[in-house]
Write a protein that holds these residues in place. Structure first.
Motif, PDB file in Angstrom:
ATOM      1  N   CYS A  89     -10.806 -12.335 -44.793  1.00 59.29           N
ATOM      2  CA  CYS A  89     -11.874 -13.340 -44.648  1.00 59.29           C
ATOM      3  C   CYS A  89     -11.322 -14.614 -44.025  1.00 59.29           C
ATOM      4  O   CYS A  89     -11.964 -15.223 -43.164  1.00 59.29           O
ATOM      5  N   GLU A  91      -8.717 -14.937 -42.015  1.00 62.41           N
ATOM      6  CA  GLU A  91      -8.440 -14.708 -40.600  1.00 62.41           C
ATOM      7  C   GLU A  91      -9.734 -14.712 -39.782  1.00 62.41           C
ATOM      8  O   GLU A  91      -9.788 -15.248 -38.684  1.00 62.41           O
ATOM      9  N   ARG A  92     -10.803 -14.120 -40.338  1.00 58.38           N
ATOM     10  CA  ARG A  92     -12.093 -14.115 -39.638  1.00 58.38           C
ATOM     11  C   ARG A  92     -12.660 -15.516 -39.496  1.00 58.38           C
ATOM     12  O   ARG A  92     -13.276 -15.844 -38.482  1.00 58.38           O
ATOM     13  N   ASP A  95     -10.928 -17.016 -36.509  1.00 62.12           N
ATOM     14  CA  ASP A  95     -11.249 -16.346 -35.234  1.00 62.12           C
ATOM     15  C   ASP A  95     -12.734 -16.411 -34.898  1.00 62.12           C
ATOM     16  O   ASP A  95     -13.110 -16.786 -33.790  1.00 62.12           O
ATOM     17  N   GLN A  96     -13.567 -15.997 -35.834  1.00 62.44           N
ATOM     18  CA  GLN A  96     -15.014 -15.963 -35.630  1.00 62.44           C
ATOM     19  C   GLN A  96     -15.680 -16.370 -36.944  1.00 62.44           C
ATOM     20  O   GLN A  96     -15.997 -15.514 -37.773  1.00 62.44           O
ATOM     21  N   PRO A  97     -15.898 -17.666 -37.151  1.00 63.04           N
ATOM     22  CA  PRO A  97     -16.432 -18.142 -38.436  1.00 63.04           C
ATOM     23  C   PRO A  97     -17.788 -17.517 -38.783  1.00 63.04           C
ATOM     24  O   PRO A  97     -18.664 -17.417 -37.931  1.00 63.04           O
ATOM     25  N   THR A  98     -17.895 -17.091 -40.032  1.00 62.62           N
ATOM     26  CA  THR A  98     -19.156 -16.575 -40.553  1.00 62.62           C
ATOM     27  C   THR A  98     -19.381 -17.170 -41.939  1.00 62.62           C
ATOM     28  O   THR A  98     -18.427 -17.459 -42.666  1.00 62.62           O
ATOM     29  N   SER A 101     -17.817 -14.900 -44.811  1.00 56.37           N
ATOM     30  CA  SER A 101     -16.401 -15.068 -45.141  1.00 56.37           C
ATOM     31  C   SER A 101     -16.181 -16.318 -45.985  1.00 56.37           C
ATOM     32  O   SER A 101     -15.440 -16.293 -46.974  1.00 56.37           O
TER      33      SER A 101
END
Length: 159
Positions: A89, A91-92, A95-98, A101
């Motif tokens: 989570c 790392e995400r 890289d690509q925030p959500t 996560s």
């Protein structure tokens, strides 16, 4: 007619070991690069506009682990599996925030804090940040790449 002779046990055992060994000792050749290692740190505070308190690493790795504990963790270690999920989570988030996560990390920290013996006396607001550690030469360099806005701990704990 006499029964057929039993096959020699050693070749059968070697074949079984050869089939089982890749499952027990995985190959680590699938890593293209060794990326910086993320650490999740959290802090508590009295209000969202206040500065966060002292930052603490969430689930720090033990400095030393007895051999018997290491052996046991080979077969049963749900806490480490959850920690690996949180690293994914983290790392995400870089890289690509959500929101997912971020929510997962907040929920896991809040749940663990709620189980603490002094949970009632802890500050109500929770922050977390992601600190990535990389090696440059002979030194470890810490870099904060993400800091989540604070949330109220009581809102994060499932009823």
């Amino acid at each position: 007619m006499p029964p057929p002779p039993n096959p020699p046990i050693l070749p059968v055992m070697l074949k079984a070991l050869r089939l089982l060994l890749p499952a027990l000792v995985p190959s680590w050749t699938f890593f293209d690069v060794i990326a910086p290692s993320p650490r999740i740190e959290f802090a508590l505070g009295p209000a969202p506009e206040a500065a966060p308190g002292v930052w603490q690493e969430f689930r720090p790795r033990p400095a030393r682990l007895p051999p018997l504990a290491m052996l046991g963790r080979l077969f049963w270690n749900p806490r480490w599996n959850e920690t690996l999920f949180l690293v994914s989570c983290a790392e995400r988030l870089v890289d690509q925030p959500t929101a997912h996560s971020e929510d997962e990390i907040f929920r896991r920290i809040a749940a663990e804090l709620a189980r603490a013996p002094d949970a009632a006396g802890l500050a109500p607001w929770l922050w977390f940040r992601l600190v990535f550690i990389r090696r440059e030469g002979g030194e470890l360099v810490r870099e904060t790449l993400f800091t989540a806005p604070p949330r109220r701990r009581a809102d994060l704990i499932a009823p």
